[in-house]
Write a protein that holds these residues in place. Structure first.
Motif: not given
Length: 220
Positions: A84-95, A97-102, A170-178
């Motif tokens: 169901m792709h519940l935990f996938e972050i769409p590319p348009e939301q991988q920014r 600045e969106i997560f600075i308030p978090l 900060k480069e708006d890239k999603l990284k998966v780090i073990p």
């Protein structure tokens, strides 16, 4: 000798309770009718045997209510969540600045958790609190790793699973780090803490209840 299911009241007892004794045939008819109503599934012979053997509660048995089993709703399996792709972050939301308030909310959460992060706070206490804290929103940096390409990656944690951090840089890239074989640094109000990823291979909810023992040095 034939046994009877009734016996006529003595005259003294009948006068005491103000009853008029009935004739024997009427008493017999009444007792039989009463027993047939109280024990409708038994014959006269069975009733006599039953009464001679043990006491009987003369009332209609109430039907037992069948208990319906409550079905517990099962959660989605890991496979279903992936499909169901519940935990996938769409590319348009991988920014970033969106997560600075978090991240700002996370800093406030850590200040409250560590009693204000005062200058005289004991580093070991802060380290223990961070090991149990929820790291969603934390700004982390990979400071040491067995994989050189991970070193220096900095970003906000947007998802944490048992074995990995998903961070947005900060480069708006999603990284998966073990977590395994990596050391992460977290900086808050001038306090810099280092966390061995191999020690926190738990889900955030599990880690909050775990007791961590102090360890001197650890290999990656």
């Amino acid at each position: 000798m034939e046994k009877v299911l009734y016996k006529q009241l003595p005259e003294s007892t009948a006068k005491l309770v103000n009853l008029q004794p009935q004739a024997s045939h009427k008493a017999e008819a009444f007792v039989k009718a009463f027993l047939q109503r109280s024990l409708p599934r038994k014959s006269e012979e069975d009733i006599e045997k039953h009464l001679n053997r043990k006491a009987v509660v003369l009332e209609h048995p109430r039907p037992r209510k069948s208990r319906q089993k409550v079905k517990r709703r099962k959660g989605l399996s890991a496979k279903q969540r992936r499909e169901m792709h519940l935990f996938e972050i769409p590319p348009e939301q991988q920014r970033y600045e969106i997560f600075i308030p978090l991240h700002e909310l996370w800093k406030q959460y850590i200040r409250e958790l560590c009693n204000g992060l005062k200058p005289d706070a004991h580093p070991q206490m802060i380290q223990t609190k961070l090991l149990k804290a929820d790291l969603h929103g934390a700004l982390v940096t990979v400071t040491k790793s067995r994989c050189p390409s991970y070193v220096g990656i900095t970003g906000i944690v947007v998802q944490e699973t048992k074995y990995v951090f998903k961070i947005v840089t900060k480069e708006d890239k999603l990284k998966v780090i073990p977590k395994r074989n990596n050391i992460f640094s977290l900086e808050t109000d001038g306090f810099v803490s280092y966390i061995y990823g191999s020690r926190i291979q738990f889900r955030a909810s599990e880690r909050s209840a775990k007791k961590f023992k102090g360890q001197g040095t650890m290999d990656l």
